[in-house]
Scaffold this active site. Structure first.
Site, mmCIF file in Angstrom:
data_model
loop_
_atom_site.group_PDB
_atom_site.id
_atom_site.type_symbol
_atom_site.label_atom_id
_atom_site.label_comp_id
_atom_site.label_asym_id
_atom_site.label_seq_id
_atom_site.Cartn_x
_atom_site.Cartn_y
_atom_site.Cartn_z
ATOM 1 N N ARG A 135 -24.564 49.101 -24.062
ATOM 2 C CA ARG A 135 -25.679 48.949 -23.109
ATOM 3 C C ARG A 135 -26.440 50.236 -22.986
ATOM 4 O O ARG A 135 -25.844 51.318 -23.018
ATOM 5 C CB ARG A 135 -25.137 48.584 -21.731
ATOM 6 C CG ARG A 135 -25.273 47.118 -21.492
ATOM 7 C CD ARG A 135 -24.726 46.735 -20.153
ATOM 8 N NE ARG A 135 -23.649 45.793 -20.372
ATOM 9 C CZ ARG A 135 -22.454 45.898 -19.856
ATOM 10 N NH1 ARG A 135 -22.131 46.907 -19.106
ATOM 11 N NH2 ARG A 135 -21.548 44.997 -20.106
ATOM 12 N N LYS A 165 -34.443 39.802 -27.493
ATOM 13 C CA LYS A 165 -33.606 39.297 -28.587
ATOM 14 C C LYS A 165 -34.318 38.185 -29.362
ATOM 15 O O LYS A 165 -34.759 37.185 -28.801
ATOM 16 C CB LYS A 165 -32.282 38.778 -28.031
ATOM 17 C CG LYS A 165 -31.356 38.289 -29.124
ATOM 18 C CD LYS A 165 -29.965 38.760 -28.946
ATOM 19 C CE LYS A 165 -29.029 38.092 -29.918
ATOM 20 N NZ LYS A 165 -27.668 38.540 -29.814
ATOM 21 N N ARG A 223 -21.558 36.267 -30.665
ATOM 22 C CA ARG A 223 -20.546 37.312 -30.685
ATOM 23 C C ARG A 223 -19.852 37.373 -29.333
ATOM 24 O O ARG A 223 -20.381 36.937 -28.338
ATOM 25 C CB ARG A 223 -21.181 38.683 -30.983
ATOM 26 C CG ARG A 223 -21.601 38.842 -32.423
ATOM 27 C CD ARG A 223 -22.159 40.240 -32.675
ATOM 28 N NE ARG A 223 -21.177 41.277 -32.431
ATOM 29 C CZ ARG A 223 -21.281 42.192 -31.473
ATOM 30 N NH1 ARG A 223 -22.309 42.201 -30.658
ATOM 31 N NH2 ARG A 223 -20.354 43.116 -31.313
HETATM 32 C C1 BTN Z 1 -24.992 36.777 -31.527
HETATM 33 O O1 BTN Z 1 -24.230 36.636 -30.559
HETATM 34 O O2 BTN Z 1 -25.987 37.513 -31.445
HETATM 35 C C2 BTN Z 1 -24.723 36.059 -32.807
HETATM 36 C C3 BTN Z 1 -25.289 34.679 -32.807
HETATM 37 C C4 BTN Z 1 -25.026 33.892 -34.068
HETATM 38 C C5 BTN Z 1 -25.465 32.455 -33.929
HETATM 39 C C6 BTN Z 1 -25.389 31.723 -35.235
HETATM 40 S S1 BTN Z 1 -26.248 30.185 -35.189
HETATM 41 C C7 BTN Z 1 -25.588 29.759 -36.743
HETATM 42 C C8 BTN Z 1 -24.154 30.210 -36.749
HETATM 43 N N1 BTN Z 1 -23.292 29.206 -36.167
HETATM 44 C C9 BTN Z 1 -22.757 29.601 -35.025
HETATM 45 O O3 BTN Z 1 -21.999 28.917 -34.308
HETATM 46 N N2 BTN Z 1 -23.140 30.860 -34.737
HETATM 47 C C10 BTN Z 1 -24.010 31.383 -35.760
#
Ligand code: BTN
Length: 327
Positions: free
Chosen positions: A322, A186, A121
């Site tokens: 945060r 996380k 994100r």
């Molecule tokens: C976050 O920032 O918390 C979200 C992360 C999401 C990662 C997943 S991995 C599979 C899919 N492909 C990506 O490029 N991103 C999501």
């Protein structure tokens, strides 16, 4: 990728002689050696057992569509149209988004052993080492427009928490909008991307990144405290079983969401809220910085923040949240 077959042979964890590998792959021993070096380049460590051959330092359970199908519920399988597994891809989300232009994505599950440009994100990179984690995107098509999908990414967080709890993970919590934490660190993230009509048909790509069994040095570039499923449950875990368990929760949710909406997940989300009752600080491109006390989410998934001017409702979007220790 020429190393796919080599990894598939070595994945059983036994010692394979250079000669036997050469015969199986139909290449010379020098060519075998060159491919073994490439494994090292992608972070798959191979040890040389003198006079005997080669084996993987850590055993590896490769992703398998057959195993996922076997391990998932019968009802879940009815929602899956296809499972695509890549050894290496830029991003599973990007692959599905590109596919929207040429083909349907309903029920398509895209998985990768490694992502070279995994996205998180807010434009962040999602760290994606080979064979250690889950990188999954699921496509779903909806017909009633984006408004009917309010709160969907939060509901996906609830589905993930249910799946991980049944896999034996305790200490789970959700941090708005959809970070999954385990004892405050996380464990997984969700990146939901939509395209199409605001009031008609739209395609959604649900991207899930879950840390499963990452070596500590592989997470060195992650900019926040993190944890993986293996250390949370204190033992090795099967990625195929975890995937089946996640799909058992996620696919029925996607299939019923348009009719049922977020309200049926609201209470569960609030019971998992990592920041409930805490001082928080919100930042975003449109909202200037905002302080207040987090009070869970409403029935659309909007975050409720109690400020000196009353309750503010924060809709999704590119805000960051945060925890604050003092005002
Ligand atoms: C976050 O920032 O918390 C979200 C992360 C999401 C990662 C997943 S991995 C599979 C899919 N492909 C990506 O490029 N991103 C999501």
């Amino acid at each position: 990728m020429p190393i796919e077959e080599l990894i598939s042979i070595l994945a059983d964890g036994s010692i394979h002689s250079g000669e036997a590998l050469g015969v199986s792959l139909g290449i010379s021993r020098v060519a075998v050696w060159k491919r073994l070096k490439k494994l090292d380049d992608i972070g798959v460590e191979v040890e040389t057992i003198k006079g005997k051959g080669y084996r993987l330092v850590d055993s590896l359970e490769l992703l398998s569509a057959d195993r996922i199908n076997e391990l998932s519920r019968e009802n879940t399988r009815t929602f899956i149209s296809e499972i695509e597994i890549f050894f290496q891809i830029n991003s599973t989300n990007t692959w599905l988004i590109e596919r929207v232009r040429s083909a349907g994505i309903n029920g398509v599950v895209c998985l990768a052993e490694q992502q070279t440009a995994g996205r998180g994100r807010r434009g962040r990179q999602w760290h994606s080492p080979f064979g250690r984690n889950i990188y999954m995107s699921v496509g779903w098509e909806f017909s009633q427009g984006a408004a009917a999908l309010e709160g969907l990414s939060l509901a996906v967080g609830v589905a993930m928490a249910r799946a991980l709890s049944s896999a034996g993970v305790s200490g789970l919590a959700l941090k708005w909008p959809n970070d999954l934490l385990c004892h405050g660190k996380k464990l997984a993230g969700v990146l939901l991307e939509m395209s199409g009509d605001a009031s008609g048909s739209c395609s959604v790509v649900v991207g899930i990144g879950l840390n499963v069994d990452m070596k500590s040095e592989q997470g060195d570039n992650i900019d926040q405290p993190w944890v993986d499923v293996a250390s949370a449950v204190g033992s090795g875990v099967s990625r195929n079983l975890l995937l089946a368990t996640i799909l058992d929760e996620l696919l029925p949710l996607l299939a019923s969401y348009q009719d049922q909406g977020f309200s049926r997940y609201q209470q569960e989300w609030n019971s998992l809220d990592a920041l409930s009752g805490q001082l928080v600080e919100l930042h975003g491109p449109v909202t200037s910085s905002l302080d207040g006390i987090a009070q869970g989410v409403d029935d659309t998934g909007a975050l409720r923040i109690k400020t000196s001017a009353g309750i503010r409702l924060i809709k999704g979007g590119e805000v960051s949240l945060r925890k604050r220790s003092v005002f």
